[in-house]
Design an enzyme around this catalytic site. Sequence first.
Site, PDB file in Angstrom:
ATOM      1  N   LYS A  11      43.724  -7.773  25.597  1.00 17.06           N
ATOM      2  CA  LYS A  11      45.032  -7.107  25.754  1.00 17.06           C
ATOM      3  C   LYS A  11      44.864  -5.840  26.586  1.00 17.06           C
ATOM      4  O   LYS A  11      43.784  -5.258  26.652  1.00 17.06           O
ATOM      5  CB  LYS A  11      45.657  -6.766  24.398  1.00 17.06           C
ATOM      6  CG  LYS A  11      44.900  -5.761  23.514  1.00 17.06           C
ATOM      7  CD  LYS A  11      45.201  -4.317  23.804  1.00 17.06           C
ATOM      8  CE  LYS A  11      44.227  -3.381  23.093  1.00 17.06           C
ATOM      9  NZ  LYS A  11      44.093  -2.050  23.655  1.00 17.06           N
ATOM     10  N   ASP A 145      45.546  -3.364  16.092  1.00 16.37           N
ATOM     11  CA  ASP A 145      45.986  -4.267  17.178  1.00 16.37           C
ATOM     12  C   ASP A 145      45.993  -5.727  16.754  1.00 16.37           C
ATOM     13  O   ASP A 145      46.466  -6.583  17.511  1.00 16.37           O
ATOM     14  CB  ASP A 145      45.045  -4.148  18.381  1.00 16.37           C
ATOM     15  CG  ASP A 145      45.188  -2.831  19.109  1.00 16.37           C
ATOM     16  OD1 ASP A 145      46.264  -2.211  18.989  1.00 16.37           O
ATOM     17  OD2 ASP A 145      44.231  -2.434  19.793  1.00 16.37           O
TER      18      ASP A 145
HETATM   19  O1  C5P Z   1      42.912   0.143  13.385  1.00 18.49           O
HETATM   20  P1  C5P Z   1      41.630   0.153  14.102  1.00 18.49           P
HETATM   21  O2  C5P Z   1      40.459  -0.198  13.239  1.00 18.49           O
HETATM   22  O3  C5P Z   1      41.623  -0.620  15.380  1.00 18.49           O
HETATM   23  O4  C5P Z   1      41.434   1.671  14.534  1.00 18.49           O
HETATM   24  C1  C5P Z   1      40.188   2.231  14.838  1.00 18.49           C
HETATM   25  C2  C5P Z   1      40.274   3.727  14.711  1.00 18.49           C
HETATM   26  O5  C5P Z   1      41.104   4.265  15.755  1.00 18.49           O
HETATM   27  C3  C5P Z   1      40.900   4.240  13.439  1.00 18.49           C
HETATM   28  O6  C5P Z   1      39.952   4.368  12.414  1.00 18.49           O
HETATM   29  C4  C5P Z   1      41.462   5.580  13.845  1.00 18.49           C
HETATM   30  O7  C5P Z   1      40.441   6.558  13.888  1.00 18.49           O
HETATM   31  C5  C5P Z   1      41.886   5.342  15.276  1.00 18.49           C
HETATM   32  N1  C5P Z   1      43.319   5.004  15.386  1.00 18.49           N
HETATM   33  C6  C5P Z   1      44.270   5.990  15.194  1.00 18.49           C
HETATM   34  N2  C5P Z   1      45.605   5.671  15.305  1.00 18.49           N
HETATM   35  C7  C5P Z   1      46.002   4.418  15.618  1.00 18.49           C
HETATM   36  C8  C5P Z   1      45.038   3.401  15.819  1.00 18.49           C
HETATM   37  C9  C5P Z   1      43.707   3.727  15.701  1.00 18.49           C
HETATM   38  O8  C5P Z   1      43.940   7.135  14.917  1.00 18.49           O
HETATM   39  N3  C5P Z   1      47.291   4.166  15.765  1.00 18.49           N
END
Ligand code: C5P
Length: 312
Positions: A11, A145
């Site tokens: 993506k 995502d």
């Molecule tokens: O949700 P995911 O595991 O992909 O996110 C990885 C990290 O990116 C989270 O632990 C957070 O630190 C950061 N993040 C964030 N805000 C979001 C998505 C991700 O702060 N909307």
Amino acid sequence: MDTIFLKAPAKVNLSLTVLGRRPDGYHEIKSVLQTLDLADELAFSLKEPPQVQVSCRGPWAHQVPAGASNLVFRAATLMLEEAERVGPKGPFGARIELLKFIPAAAGLGGGSSDAACTLKGLNQLWQLGWDQEKLVSLAGELGSDVPFLVMGGTALAEGRGEKVRPFVSRLRLSLVLIKPPWGVSTPAVYRDWDMANPAVNSDKGGDARRQDRERRDPTQVLIHALEAGDRDRALEAMGNDLEPVTLKMHPELQEAGQALLACGATKVMLCGSGPTQMGIMDGPEAASRAARVLKGWFPGWWVQEACTGEPT
Ligand code: C5P
């Protein structure tokens, strides 16, 4: 049942507006997400229960973590637990083979897409019959995502990224992707965004600043332009709030951006939290020409043509 083969598309974020940090540490965002024809490939086959075995091959297999931190394994474990919780159908087992074409820690959602694909693949393999809504809700437990990547296509993502509203884009964009031989950490990029935007996260006046960011957010303009197939307006409305943060951390990415422009890109943007930069090109031939030149200019970097839309 025979082996099930599915593709897990990469993506890009055509827009990424960060509205501020939330009490849970995530960031409230608005983002237009779009899947590409570049994809990992997964094969699912039945195996003696109660085991799930994951193996990985392909150009980026060395970057995929083994064991419990592997997102395919985490998705499979989640499916197993949920299937055992709701059904009397089990026990279940599966062999999952992952062919990795999307680099990791690139901002292209490769690991998240593998996880989304695992939810869909095991749903079919184990004949669970769960609908997309259920898979999307499970996906939210695996990453921000992942819900979008269960659906694919084009969508507006809100909340931390898990609230997804699909829409139809009439634009097909030819891209060149370029990534240095190292990755970036998404949490580190968001931490730097916090340091660069203390006023937005502040208790004093933060709300007003967030509302102001929301008012100036070009995401809605971008959605209308994509729906109408208005390329110029869409390109103008595209932007990524994480881009200045990651480019400041890694100035060499700016050179890659300049090189993309020199090779004919109409617009250059960072993919997600980076470090992949994408150049939007005038068509597939222009993308091929640019990719050839960039491979010569940036030895050791990954350079890949791609197109928005479904993997073929
Ligand atoms: O949700 P995911 O595991 O992909 O996110 C990885 C990290 O990116 C989270 O632990 C957070 O630190 C950061 N993040 C964030 N805000 C979001 C998505 C991700 O702060 N909307």
